[in-house]
Design a protein around this motif. Structure first.
Motif, mmCIF file in Angstrom:
data_model
loop_
_atom_site.group_PDB
_atom_site.id
_atom_site.type_symbol
_atom_site.label_atom_id
_atom_site.label_comp_id
_atom_site.label_asym_id
_atom_site.label_seq_id
_atom_site.Cartn_x
_atom_site.Cartn_y
_atom_site.Cartn_z
ATOM 1 N N GLU A 114 0.739 -1.218 0.147
ATOM 2 C CA GLU A 114 -0.049 0.015 -0.171
ATOM 3 C C GLU A 114 0.808 1.492 0.117
ATOM 4 O OE1 GLU A 114 -4.048 1.524 2.326
ATOM 5 O OE2 GLU A 114 -2.476 0.295 3.312
ATOM 6 N N PHE A 115 0.575 2.005 -0.926
ATOM 7 C CA PHE A 115 1.152 3.582 -0.948
ATOM 8 C C PHE A 115 0.203 4.465 -0.683
ATOM 9 C CE2 PHE A 115 4.184 1.916 -4.147
ATOM 10 C CZ PHE A 115 5.467 2.843 -3.946
ATOM 11 N N THR A 116 0.274 5.523 0.122
ATOM 12 C CA THR A 116 -0.250 6.570 0.275
ATOM 13 C C THR A 116 0.432 7.804 0.136
ATOM 14 O OG1 THR A 116 -2.043 5.547 1.742
ATOM 15 C CG2 THR A 116 -2.163 7.868 1.879
ATOM 16 N N VAL A 117 0.051 8.970 -0.778
ATOM 17 C CA VAL A 117 1.101 10.003 -0.857
ATOM 18 C C VAL A 117 0.250 11.466 -0.405
ATOM 19 C CG1 VAL A 117 2.370 11.355 -2.714
ATOM 20 C CG2 VAL A 117 2.006 8.581 -2.704
ATOM 21 N N PHE A 118 0.884 12.577 0.256
ATOM 22 C CA PHE A 118 0.485 13.721 0.369
ATOM 23 C C PHE A 118 1.275 14.513 0.063
ATOM 24 C CE2 PHE A 118 -0.470 10.340 3.798
ATOM 25 C CZ PHE A 118 -1.974 10.411 4.211
ATOM 26 N N VAL A 119 0.828 15.642 -0.698
ATOM 27 C CA VAL A 119 1.574 16.654 -1.290
ATOM 28 C C VAL A 119 1.117 18.117 -0.851
ATOM 29 C CG1 VAL A 119 2.105 17.555 -3.518
ATOM 30 C CG2 VAL A 119 1.529 15.205 -3.366
ATOM 31 N N ARG A 120 2.328 18.835 -0.761
ATOM 32 C CA ARG A 120 2.235 20.201 -0.360
ATOM 33 C C ARG A 120 3.206 20.891 -1.111
ATOM 34 N NH1 ARG A 120 5.713 22.730 2.475
ATOM 35 N NH2 ARG A 120 4.534 24.324 3.235
ATOM 36 N N PRO A 121 3.209 22.318 -1.301
ATOM 37 C CA PRO A 121 2.206 23.401 -1.142
ATOM 38 C C PRO A 121 1.081 23.325 -2.088
ATOM 39 C CG PRO A 121 4.058 24.573 -2.044
ATOM 40 C CD PRO A 121 4.449 22.942 -1.783
ATOM 41 N N LEU A 122 0.149 23.970 -1.902
ATOM 42 C CA LEU A 122 -1.094 23.997 -2.901
ATOM 43 C C LEU A 122 -0.719 24.214 -4.124
ATOM 44 C CD1 LEU A 122 -4.103 23.691 -3.119
ATOM 45 C CD2 LEU A 122 -4.282 26.289 -2.519
ATOM 46 N N ALA A 123 0.131 25.274 -4.361
ATOM 47 C CA ALA A 123 0.675 25.588 -5.857
ATOM 48 C C ALA A 123 1.519 24.079 -6.611
ATOM 49 C CB ALA A 123 1.746 26.660 -5.642
ATOM 50 N N GLY A 124 2.374 23.505 -5.807
ATOM 51 C CA GLY A 124 2.770 22.346 -6.166
ATOM 52 C C GLY A 124 1.775 21.319 -6.661
ATOM 53 N N LEU A 125 0.812 20.958 -5.643
ATOM 54 C CA LEU A 125 -0.362 19.882 -5.766
ATOM 55 C C LEU A 125 -1.449 20.412 -7.012
ATOM 56 C CD1 LEU A 125 -1.795 17.458 -4.967
ATOM 57 C CD2 LEU A 125 -3.271 19.120 -3.468
ATOM 58 N N ALA A 126 -1.563 21.608 -7.147
ATOM 59 C CA ALA A 126 -2.446 22.057 -8.260
ATOM 60 C C ALA A 126 -1.502 22.002 -9.578
ATOM 61 C CB ALA A 126 -2.502 23.915 -8.123
ATOM 62 N N THR A 127 -0.199 22.127 -9.667
ATOM 63 C CA THR A 127 0.751 21.837 -11.026
ATOM 64 C C THR A 127 0.521 20.305 -11.187
ATOM 65 O OG1 THR A 127 1.782 23.828 -10.367
ATOM 66 C CG2 THR A 127 2.664 22.427 -12.197
ATOM 67 N N LEU A 128 0.867 19.717 -10.250
ATOM 68 C CA LEU A 128 0.676 18.100 -10.451
ATOM 69 C C LEU A 128 -0.746 17.636 -11.273
ATOM 70 C CD1 LEU A 128 2.357 15.500 -9.889
ATOM 71 C CD2 LEU A 128 1.455 15.279 -7.794
ATOM 72 N N PHE A 129 -1.677 18.379 -10.347
ATOM 73 C CA PHE A 129 -3.084 18.076 -10.676
ATOM 74 C C PHE A 129 -3.329 18.236 -12.209
ATOM 75 C CE2 PHE A 129 -7.615 19.107 -10.645
ATOM 76 C CZ PHE A 129 -8.142 17.873 -10.419
ATOM 77 N N ALA A 130 -2.598 19.273 -12.575
ATOM 78 C CA ALA A 130 -2.820 19.797 -14.445
ATOM 79 C C ALA A 130 -1.930 18.838 -14.929
ATOM 80 C CB ALA A 130 -2.476 21.146 -14.505
ATOM 81 N N ALA A 131 -0.825 18.188 -14.359
ATOM 82 C CA ALA A 131 0.102 17.500 -15.499
ATOM 83 C C ALA A 131 -0.133 16.058 -15.331
ATOM 84 C CB ALA A 131 1.552 17.744 -14.609
ATOM 85 N N LEU A 156 -7.862 25.090 -13.060
ATOM 86 C CA LEU A 156 -7.921 25.266 -11.722
ATOM 87 C C LEU A 156 -6.702 25.375 -11.205
ATOM 88 C CD1 LEU A 156 -9.387 24.576 -9.094
ATOM 89 C CD2 LEU A 156 -9.108 22.370 -9.419
ATOM 90 N N ALA A 157 -5.686 24.828 -11.825
ATOM 91 C CA ALA A 157 -4.286 24.739 -11.586
ATOM 92 C C ALA A 157 -3.744 26.289 -11.556
ATOM 93 C CB ALA A 157 -3.410 23.981 -12.288
ATOM 94 N N PHE A 158 -3.889 26.993 -12.863
ATOM 95 C CA PHE A 158 -3.554 28.294 -12.869
ATOM 96 C C PHE A 158 -4.225 29.086 -11.511
ATOM 97 C CE2 PHE A 158 -4.929 32.637 -14.011
ATOM 98 C CZ PHE A 158 -3.623 33.060 -14.228
#
Length: 171
Positions: A114-131, A156-158
């Motif tokens: 099992e893998f669980t991943v948590f990402v921060r900051p919001l700008a990094g997560l948003a950019t990851l979400f767009a990519a 949304l990422a922008f």
């Protein structure tokens, strides 16, 4: 009472596997990650609790996608508790910094279950979400769906990257 030197590093299957996982992450080697996965591994998305990736093939393919969008991955030493290890990593996605915590659970053979991943900051997560989701969607559902996901995630990422830059000025 005498004190000896530092304890020898553990060579348990789990310790060996977490070292190999960190090395695979830093080198972007999805095939090396695949060698560490249990057949029934589950990967929990850092973006939503509604999506999980199941099985060795799917989690390996996901890591190929992850390594295609992340740059300059650097990991930290793991923390251990029982069959679980946690370590952080720093990376960039489309030039935006992100920091993440991997929570990884192993079986007795040292395979990742099992893998669980948590990402921060919001700008990094948003950019990851767009990519990442457009790439995963295109692989799993076709290029048209991938393009549709890209159209939905980029604005949304922008907005979230912009909010991340502007909000501190008002606090």
């Amino acid at each position: 009472m005498s004190v000896s030197g530092p304890a020898a590093p553990s060579t348990s299957p789990i310790s060996t596997a977490i070292t190999a996982l960190r090395a695979a992450g830093e080198s972007g080697d999805a095939d090396a990650v695949a060698e560490l996965l249990a057949p029934d591994v589950v990967f929990h998305s850092p973006m939503t609790s509604r999506i999980r990736f199941e099985g060795k093939e799917e989690v390996t393919a996901l890591h190929r996608d992850i390594f295609a969008v992340l740059e300059d991955i650097h990991t930290t030493e793991p923390l251990a508790r029982g069959d679980t290890r946690s370590f952080s990593f720093h990376a960039r996605v489309r030039g935006v910094e992100l920091e993440a915590i991997n929570l990884v659970r192993f079986n007795d053979q040292g395979q990742i279950v099992e893998f669980t991943v948590f990402v921060r900051p919001l700008a990094g997560l948003a950019t990851l979400f767009a990519a990442l989701p457009p790439r995963v969607s295109a692989r799993r559902r076709g290029r048209l769906r991938g393009a549709t996901v890209a159209v939905l995630t980029r604005p949304l990422a922008f907005v979230l990257r912009t909010a991340d830059r502007l909000t501190p000025r008002f606090l």
